[in-house]
Motif scaffolding. Structure first.
Motif, PDB file in Angstrom:
ATOM      1  N   ALA A  80       0.848  -1.197   0.000  1.00 36.65           N
ATOM      2  CA  ALA A  80       0.000   0.000   0.000  1.00 36.65           C
ATOM      3  C   ALA A  80       0.882   1.245   0.000  1.00 36.65           C
ATOM      4  N   TYR A  81       0.318   2.342  -0.460  1.00 33.12           N
ATOM      5  CA  TYR A  81       1.025   3.617  -0.441  1.00 33.12           C
ATOM      6  C   TYR A  81       0.886   4.253   0.931  1.00 33.12           C
ATOM      7  N   HIS A  82       1.985   4.786   1.432  1.00 32.87           N
ATOM      8  CA  HIS A  82       1.999   5.449   2.729  1.00 32.87           C
ATOM      9  C   HIS A  82       2.266   6.928   2.535  1.00 32.87           C
ATOM     10  N   SER A  83       1.963   7.706   3.551  1.00 34.28           N
ATOM     11  CA  SER A  83       2.122   9.147   3.478  1.00 34.28           C
ATOM     12  C   SER A  83       3.587   9.546   3.527  1.00 34.28           C
ATOM     13  N   LYS A  84       3.942  10.482   2.687  1.00 31.82           N
ATOM     14  CA  LYS A  84       5.307  11.019   2.719  1.00 31.82           C
ATOM     15  C   LYS A  84       5.502  11.918   3.934  1.00 31.82           C
ATOM     16  N   LYS A 135      -7.261   5.255  -5.418  1.00 35.63           N
ATOM     17  CA  LYS A 135      -7.636   4.124  -6.275  1.00 35.63           C
ATOM     18  C   LYS A 135      -6.766   2.901  -6.044  1.00 35.63           C
ATOM     19  N   ALA A 136      -5.532   3.106  -5.645  1.00 36.79           N
ATOM     20  CA  ALA A 136      -4.653   1.971  -5.353  1.00 36.79           C
ATOM     21  C   ALA A 136      -4.887   1.449  -3.938  1.00 36.79           C
ATOM     22  N   ASN A 137      -4.983   2.355  -2.968  1.00 38.16           N
ATOM     23  CA  ASN A 137      -5.103   1.939  -1.569  1.00 38.16           C
ATOM     24  C   ASN A 137      -6.451   1.322  -1.223  1.00 38.16           C
ATOM     25  N   VAL A 138      -7.496   1.693  -1.939  1.00 38.21           N
ATOM     26  CA  VAL A 138      -8.834   1.214  -1.585  1.00 38.21           C
ATOM     27  C   VAL A 138      -8.957  -0.309  -1.725  1.00 38.21           C
ATOM     28  N   PHE A 139      -8.080  -0.925  -2.450  1.00 46.12           N
ATOM     29  CA  PHE A 139      -8.130  -2.380  -2.635  1.00 46.12           C
ATOM     30  C   PHE A 139      -7.564  -3.163  -1.451  1.00 46.12           C
ATOM     31  N   PHE A 140      -6.896  -2.486  -0.528  1.00 46.16           N
ATOM     32  CA  PHE A 140      -6.238  -3.188   0.572  1.00 46.16           C
ATOM     33  C   PHE A 140      -7.183  -3.463   1.734  1.00 46.16           C
ATOM     34  N   LYS A 141      -7.112  -4.680   2.223  1.00 46.08           N
ATOM     35  CA  LYS A 141      -7.891  -5.083   3.398  1.00 46.08           C
ATOM     36  C   LYS A 141      -7.102  -4.826   4.672  1.00 46.08           C
ATOM     37  N   PHE A 165     -15.751   2.817  -7.788  1.00 43.98           N
ATOM     38  CA  PHE A 165     -15.164   2.486  -6.489  1.00 43.98           C
ATOM     39  C   PHE A 165     -16.165   2.618  -5.345  1.00 43.98           C
ATOM     40  N   SER A 166     -17.415   2.906  -5.647  1.00 43.01           N
ATOM     41  CA  SER A 166     -18.413   3.108  -4.592  1.00 43.01           C
ATOM     42  C   SER A 166     -18.717   1.826  -3.816  1.00 43.01           C
ATOM     43  N   ARG A 167     -18.466   0.689  -4.403  1.00 42.21           N
ATOM     44  CA  ARG A 167     -18.736  -0.582  -3.708  1.00 42.21           C
ATOM     45  C   ARG A 167     -17.531  -1.089  -2.920  1.00 42.21           C
ATOM     46  N   ARG A 168     -16.403  -0.463  -3.102  1.00 43.22           N
ATOM     47  CA  ARG A 168     -15.175  -0.863  -2.412  1.00 43.22           C
ATOM     48  C   ARG A 168     -15.174  -0.325  -0.988  1.00 43.22           C
ATOM     49  N   LYS A 169     -14.619  -1.119  -0.084  1.00 44.63           N
ATOM     50  CA  LYS A 169     -14.468  -0.681   1.298  1.00 44.63           C
ATOM     51  C   LYS A 169     -13.008  -0.836   1.687  1.00 44.63           C
ATOM     52  N   PHE A 170     -12.340   0.272   1.917  1.00 51.90           N
ATOM     53  CA  PHE A 170     -10.955   0.259   2.350  1.00 51.90           C
ATOM     54  C   PHE A 170     -10.875  -0.407   3.719  1.00 51.90           C
ATOM     55  N   MET A 171     -10.045  -1.410   3.844  1.00 50.90           N
ATOM     56  CA  MET A 171      -9.849  -2.177   5.073  1.00 50.90           C
ATOM     57  C   MET A 171     -11.152  -2.825   5.570  1.00 50.90           C
ATOM     58  N   ASP A 172     -12.101  -3.022   4.661  1.00 52.85           N
ATOM     59  CA  ASP A 172     -13.418  -3.564   5.003  1.00 52.85           C
ATOM     60  C   ASP A 172     -14.134  -2.731   6.059  1.00 52.85           C
ATOM     61  N   LYS A 173     -13.902  -1.429   6.059  1.00 53.73           N
ATOM     62  CA  LYS A 173     -14.496  -0.511   7.035  1.00 53.73           C
ATOM     63  C   LYS A 173     -15.216   0.613   6.314  1.00 53.73           C
ATOM     64  N   THR A 174     -16.091   1.281   7.056  1.00 57.40           N
ATOM     65  CA  THR A 174     -16.752   2.479   6.573  1.00 57.40           C
ATOM     66  C   THR A 174     -16.944   3.423   7.751  1.00 57.40           C
ATOM     67  N   LEU A 175     -16.932   4.707   7.483  1.00 58.93           N
ATOM     68  CA  LEU A 175     -17.174   5.685   8.543  1.00 58.93           C
ATOM     69  C   LEU A 175     -18.661   5.815   8.854  1.00 58.93           C
ATOM     70  N   THR A 176     -19.490   5.357   7.926  1.00 61.69           N
ATOM     71  CA  THR A 176     -20.930   5.437   8.102  1.00 61.69           C
ATOM     72  C   THR A 176     -21.408   4.286   8.971  1.00 61.69           C
TER      73      THR A 176
END
Length: 181
Positions: A3-7, A53-59, A164-175
Motif C-alpha cells: 500500500a502507499y503510505h504518506s510522505k 484508487k490503489a489503496n482502496v483495494f487493501f484489506k 469504487f463506490s462498492r469498495r471498502k478500504f480495510m473492510d471498514k466504513t465511517l458510516t
C-alpha cells in the motif's frame, strides 16, 4: 504490491490524539496550521486522492506513522464521498451534498461509532473539539476536491471514480450500520 503510505510520516508534526495535525492547502476555515504552499506542493488531501484508487483495494494497512492514520481516515471518508457523489444528479448538487456530508455529525476515535478504535487514540480534554474541527476542515476540503476529480468539467460523475463506490478500504466504513449516506 504494498500500500502507499504518506510522505508526511517522515516529518515532525504536532498531533491530536495520535493523528498528525498537518497543514492544508485550503480556503475552508478551521484550525489547520497555516503554511505557504507552492503550487506544485501536495498536502495530505492531494496525497489521499492520488493514492485512493490503489489503496482502496487493501484489506490490511500497516501504519508507519501518525500521517498514515490521517490518510486512513481521509481514505475512508473519500469512499463515503464517492457513494454520495454517485447519486448526485449534477455538479452543483454534488457541491451541496459534499458540504452537508462534511459538516454532518461524525464519530471521533474512542466514541462508540468509530470503526477503528483499536488503532486510534481517544483525544484528551481540549483536544476533542480541536480534533472535530480539524477533521471537519479536512472533510470539507476533501469533498471540494473530490467533486472536481469526479465531475471535472462534466455535469455527470465519472464512471472511473464511481466504480469504487462498492469498495471498502480495510473492510471498514465511517458510516454507521443502518445509516444511509
Amino acid at each position: 504490491m504494498p500500500a502507499y503510505h504518506s510522505k508526511f510520516n517522515d516529518e515532525e508534526s504536532p498531533m491530536i490524539g495520535n493523528i498528525a495535525f498537518l497543514p492544508l492547502r485550503t480556503t475552508v476555515k478551521g484550525p489547520a496550521p497555516r503554511t505557504a504552499f507552492a503550487d506544485s506542493e501536495e498536502d495530505i488531501i492531494d496525497e489521499t486522492l492520488n493514492y485512493f484508487k490503489a489503496n482502496v483495494f487493501f484489506k490490511n494497512y500497516e501504519i508507519k506513522g501518525t500521517s498514515d492514520r490521517l490518510m486512513i481516515y481521509l481514505t475512508l471518508y473519500a469512499t463515503d464521498c464517492i457513494v454520495k457523489l454517485q447519486k448526485s444528479p449534477s455538479k452543483n448538487q454534488a457541491i451541496k451534498d459534499m458540504y452537508s456530508l462534511a459538516i454532518s455529525r461524525f464519530s471521533l476515535p474512542g466514541e462508540a461509532g468509530f470503526p477503528l478504535n483499536s488503532v486510534y487514540a481517544r483525544p484528551q480534554g481540549g483536544e476533542v473539539e480541536k480534533m472535530r474541527s480539524y477533521l471537519t476542515q479536512c472533510r470539507q476540503e476533501l469533498g471540494q476536491r473530490m467533486v472536481e476529480k469526479v465531475f471535472g468539467d462534466s455535469d455527470k460523475p465519472s464512471k472511473w471514480w464511481t466504480c469504487f463506490s462498492r469498495r471498502k478500504f480495510m473492510d471498514k466504513t465511517l458510516t454507521p450500520l443502518g445509516q444511509h449516506i
